[in-house]
Design an enzyme around this catalytic site. Structure first.
Site, mmCIF file in Angstrom:
data_model
loop_
_atom_site.group_PDB
_atom_site.id
_atom_site.type_symbol
_atom_site.label_atom_id
_atom_site.label_comp_id
_atom_site.label_asym_id
_atom_site.label_seq_id
_atom_site.Cartn_x
_atom_site.Cartn_y
_atom_site.Cartn_z
ATOM 1 N N TYR A 73 0.870 -1.177 0.000
ATOM 2 C CA TYR A 73 0.000 0.000 0.000
ATOM 3 C C TYR A 73 0.910 1.230 0.000
ATOM 4 C CZ TYR A 73 -3.468 -3.588 0.803
ATOM 5 O OH TYR A 73 -4.249 -4.700 0.667
ATOM 6 N N ALA A 131 -2.012 -1.377 -3.727
ATOM 7 C CA ALA A 131 -2.056 -0.105 -4.442
ATOM 8 C C ALA A 131 -0.819 -0.058 -5.326
ATOM 9 C CB ALA A 131 -2.053 1.070 -3.466
ATOM 10 N N LYS A 365 33.756 12.529 0.716
ATOM 11 C CA LYS A 365 34.259 13.626 1.552
ATOM 12 C C LYS A 365 35.731 13.908 1.253
ATOM 13 C CE LYS A 365 32.488 14.774 5.390
ATOM 14 N NZ LYS A 365 31.775 15.949 5.951
ATOM 15 N N THR A 402 36.427 1.852 -12.478
ATOM 16 C CA THR A 402 36.853 0.627 -13.153
ATOM 17 C C THR A 402 36.415 -0.575 -12.331
ATOM 18 O OG1 THR A 402 38.837 1.788 -13.921
ATOM 19 C CG2 THR A 402 38.785 -0.591 -14.204
ATOM 20 N N ASP A 436 20.394 8.754 -0.278
ATOM 21 C CA ASP A 436 21.512 9.705 -0.258
ATOM 22 C C ASP A 436 22.412 9.692 -1.484
ATOM 23 O OD1 ASP A 436 20.492 9.992 2.274
ATOM 24 O OD2 ASP A 436 22.261 9.271 3.337
ATOM 25 N N HIS A 440 26.238 11.590 -1.825
ATOM 26 C CA HIS A 440 27.495 10.891 -2.047
ATOM 27 C C HIS A 440 28.107 11.256 -3.398
ATOM 28 C CE1 HIS A 440 26.179 7.381 0.843
ATOM 29 N NE2 HIS A 440 25.803 8.570 1.277
ATOM 30 N N LEU A 486 15.207 12.910 -12.847
ATOM 31 C CA LEU A 486 15.536 13.667 -11.635
ATOM 32 C C LEU A 486 15.206 12.860 -10.379
ATOM 33 C CD1 LEU A 486 14.280 17.261 -12.583
ATOM 34 C CD2 LEU A 486 16.580 16.325 -12.806
ATOM 35 N N ARG A 487 15.918 11.771 -10.193
ATOM 36 C CA ARG A 487 15.580 10.784 -9.167
ATOM 37 C C ARG A 487 15.147 11.411 -7.843
ATOM 38 N NH1 ARG A 487 16.658 5.634 -8.559
ATOM 39 N NH2 ARG A 487 18.323 5.604 -10.120
ATOM 40 N N PHE A 489 15.102 14.882 -6.984
ATOM 41 C CA PHE A 489 14.670 16.278 -6.932
ATOM 42 C C PHE A 489 13.166 16.378 -7.146
ATOM 43 C CE2 PHE A 489 14.079 20.655 -8.279
ATOM 44 C CZ PHE A 489 14.876 21.326 -7.372
ATOM 45 N N GLU A 511 17.889 15.730 5.191
ATOM 46 C CA GLU A 511 18.637 16.347 6.272
ATOM 47 C C GLU A 511 19.586 17.394 5.695
ATOM 48 O OE1 GLU A 511 20.569 14.172 9.977
ATOM 49 O OE2 GLU A 511 21.790 13.883 8.174
ATOM 50 N N GLU A 515 24.503 19.434 1.213
ATOM 51 C CA GLU A 515 25.133 18.406 0.377
ATOM 52 C C GLU A 515 24.329 18.174 -0.898
ATOM 53 O OE1 GLU A 515 27.817 15.483 3.007
ATOM 54 O OE2 GLU A 515 25.703 15.457 3.621
#
Length: 741
Positions: A73, A131, A365, A402, A436, A440, A486-487, A489, A511, A515
């Site tokens: 659902y 659904a 990072k 690679t 995320d 990343h 636009l996965r 956004f 959050e 980033e």
């Protein structure tokens, strides 16, 4: 040397050569490659996807409605101003805006509950098997509820007060939480109130509602459609206004974007089908980040929401125009006050010959830090040091780009069923939950852009792999087979969502808005460095639209959206159904604020567009912080850098007094120094001035403006600023000019 840090053990080599399956699972792309075989470090994704869309279209994830495709659902859905939920009984409908509660912990809308204000179902007491997502557009979805040969199909979306319904088999039924108060209408059109919330119920011509003095209404109709709508009030004239548009079902939505001279334009379009009556406009509610930049007017009706007031408008679409906040690959060298000290700071973080690789977030990072250090070295004229940072970026990226037979990491793995690219090693649910990815991969993309600025040949050979990452998080195609459009956004909400499955009672969440912006910064830089205008403009569009959402919903810079009872000056997390003064990882106030600042990069100047807000934010942190003004603790370095956007002299004094201060893991003393002294020497960010070129910054100190522009081309470019100043930007460098009023 390609793949130099991936030596093969003899046993692995023999195993790989004996397996044609493993070889077939490697896909070459430019000089790089990825695998279609799931590495052991990556948890599997679910086998069942609850959708009816064509198999040649990638599965959409990371949207406000994503739980629909992940479970039988759905979880609670928040297409403001409505709140909805797919259940075995049908579609639960609720209005959370009138029950907003605020305190020091956050801003929360009223819960939906099991049955909301009412449930749209079918008689006689149908229990739906599931659904499923039938299809979707830029901010609308169509969801089917099958029950044997019977079927209820609903369409709804962000901003729309309507839920459009089609049915076959059993008659539609509305099951109310209480007997509704009927205050207007007759026959197929009724205005009702339930638990203080006002709705319009719109059956087609010739239909009737049965059981109107009970809590269960049945629609007797010769046709297969009807709609319901959340009303802003209980006035009969409002009901009439909605009734005139109730049977113009929205069948498609789309946004056309344009990056012009100093402005990004978004044209929102509704496509409707008139099931009765004539063609015409529809009604829609605009979020604050939309109506504040609206070309045109609203109609004087509104809804409360956890995002602030949503204003009602009518038409077949609307247009917003947002001023461009310019971007630079690195800050001007004129902001380096002490060259020897800056060089010493750079040498605290020298380039390395990488032999180990972290997960996608922490590797990112490191890549982000290298990209920033490279820019500082360039501004300083330390080209050998800059090239060392670039060599490390190159070595790290080529290893990630690679894939080898039987290798586990570092590499990227493509899952065709879900249409997603997963880095190995994954982190924070980036594999089984698809969380995320933009956080990343944004670091990877920005680092690749920094390399492409200096090595076009590398970008030609390895660019296809970089653009695979871009397509995973921000594919510009709506019908692409490999990746969804636009996965992460949300074009209507104006910001991204971090969770792939949105399996939470409060909907989806994000959050670290900073980033997210870092990802769009990276795409803009990559597009400019490689000469791809479409990617350049995509990055600029996403960056500036999300910037406005951050200003409204994470920061509320003008103080118009947070309820008076909410004592904080920022949110740590924005959810579909609430705003939380919290993070996933810490309750420390430094982290709650700082997670929406990091990583500090040259693009972070966007946070300085409202210096009075910066001061209010900074002062609030100090008032609540356990360590007070002891910046050499927690994420005090980030607080100092943030405060430099309104008081750079104080920030410079702190760094002089504490030159080796404690740092957040992605920060460096070199950039902290360059950042603070750029603002001290050149002035604060000036948001009033834009340009006909997107790669600019404007600073103001007293009556002097300083203009900085970076040009990616081969010939000098004249940049024209909105205040009349002109600057000839030299190729491949940050050119600076100034004037006093």
């Amino acid at each position: 040397m390609r793949n130099r840090f991936k030596p093969w053990a003899p046993g692995l080599l023999l195993a790989a050569l004996s397996s044609t399956t493993l070889q077939a699972e490697l896909v070459s792309l430019g000089e790089g490659s990825y695998t279609t075989r799931r590495p052991a470090s990556c948890k599997p994704l679910p086998e069942e996807i609850f959708r009816e869309a064509p198999a040649d279209r990638a599965t959409p994830t990371n949207q406000w409605w994503s739980s629909i495709v992940w479970q039988r659902y759905s979880q609670n859905l928040f297409p403001h101003p409505l709140a909805l939920k797919c259940s075995a009984e049908g579609l639960v409908v609720h209005h959370p805006g009138t029950a907003i509660v605020a305190n020091a912990a956050g801003i929360v809308g009223g819960g939906i509950g099991e049955r909301g204000d009412f449930v749209i179902g079918q008689a006689p007491g149908r229990t739906f098997e599931k659904a499923t997502l039938v299809d979707h557009s830029d901010w609308f979805v169509r969801v089917a509820f099958p029950a044997g040969e019977d079927r209820l199909t609903t369409a709804f979306g962000h901003g729309s007060p309507f839920v459009y319904c089609r049915h076959q088999g059993g008659a539609p039924v509305l099951r109310f939480a209480e007997v509704p108060r009927v205050w207007a209408g007759s026959g197929p059109v009724r205005g009702v109130s339930v638990r203080g919330h006002h709705y319009g119920l719109f059956g087609p011509t010739g239909s009737t509602w049965e059981g109107v003095d009970t809590a269960e209404w049945k629609l007797r109709s010769p046709r297969d459609y009807f709609s319901v709508a959340l009303l802003p009030d209980d006035r009969p004239e409002t009901l009439e206004r909605f009734a005139a548009r109730a049977h113009r079902h929205v069948t498609d939505t789309g946004v056309e974007r344009e990056v012009g001279a100093g402005v990004v334009t978004a044209r929102f379009r509704f496509t409707t089908e008139a099931l009765e009556g004539g063609e015409g406009d529809t009604l829609f509610a605009l979020y604050p980040h939309q109506w504040k930049y609206l070309e045109g007017a609203t109609i004087g009706l509104d809804y409360p929401s956890v995002r602030g007031t949503m204003k009602l408008a009518e038409g077949s679409g609307f247009v917003t125009r947002v001023p461009v906040q310019g971007l630079l690959p690195h800050l001007p060298g004129e902001g380096i006050a002490d060259r020897a000290r800056t060089r010493d700071y750079l040498l605290e973080d020298p380039p390395q010959d990488p032999t180990e690789f972290a997960d996608t977030y922490w590797e990112g990072k490191r890549l982000g830090k290298l990209a920033t250090l490279s820019g500082i070295a360039e501004a300083l004229g330390e080209h050998e040091l800059r090239d060392g940072y670039l060599r490390e970026i190159r070595a790290r990226l080529e290893n990630w780009f690679t894939a080898s037979p039987a290798e586990g990491s570092p590499l990227f793995y493509y899952n065709r069923r879900w249409g997603t690219l997963i880095g190995s090693k994954p982190s924070y649910g980036s594999d089984a939950e698809l969380n995320d990815h933009h956080f990343h991969y944004g670091y990877f993309i920005r680092a690749a852009a920094e390399l492409a600025r200096h090595d076009p040949e590398w970008s030609r050979r390895w660019g296809p792999m970089v653009e695979l990452l871009i397509r995973d998080i921000a594919s510009s195609r709506r019908d692409a087979p490999m990746f969804p459009h636009l996965r992460c956004f949300d074009l209507y909400a104006g910001h991204s969502w971090a969770s792939g499955h949105a399996n939470f009672g409060d909907g989806n969440n994000q959050e670290s808005s900073s980033e997210s912006l870092n990802a769009w910064y990276g795409i803009a830089m990559w597009g400019a460095a490689t000469g791809d205008r479409s990617l350049r403009d995509l990055g600029i569009f996403l960056f500036n639209v999300e910037r406005t959402a951050v200003e409204e919903y994470w920061f509320d810079v003008e103080g118009t959206n947070f309820p008076e009872r909410f004592p904080q000056v920022a949110l740590g997390m924005v959810w579909g159904g609430k705003g939380a003064f919290a993070t996933w990882f810490s309750g420390e106030i430094d982290c709650i604020h700082g997670i929406n600042w990091l990583p500090f990069t040259p693009a972070s100047v966007y946070m300085g567009r409202h210096p009075a807000y910066v001061k209010r934010n900074h002062d609030r942190i100090l008032a609540e912080r356990k360590q007070g003004k002891d910046y050499n603790s927690g994420w005090g370095d980030l607080i100092v850098m943030f405060n430099a956007l309104q008081d750079p002299a104080a920030a410079a004094a702190y760094l002089d007094a504490t030159p080796d201060c404690k740092l957040e893991g992605g920060n460096t003393h070199a950039f902290m120094y360059h950042w603070i002294h750029t603002l001290r020497e050149l002035g604060l960010v000036d948001p009033e001035v834009t340009a006909d070129h997107p790669f600019v910054n404007v600073f103001r100190k007293g009556d002097r403006r300083t203009y900085a522009a970076y040009h990616f081309g081969d010939e000098p470019l004249e940049v024209r600023f909105s205040d009349g100043f002109r600057l000839t930007a030299e190729p491949g460098t940050v050119t600076v000019g100034s004037r006093s009023e």
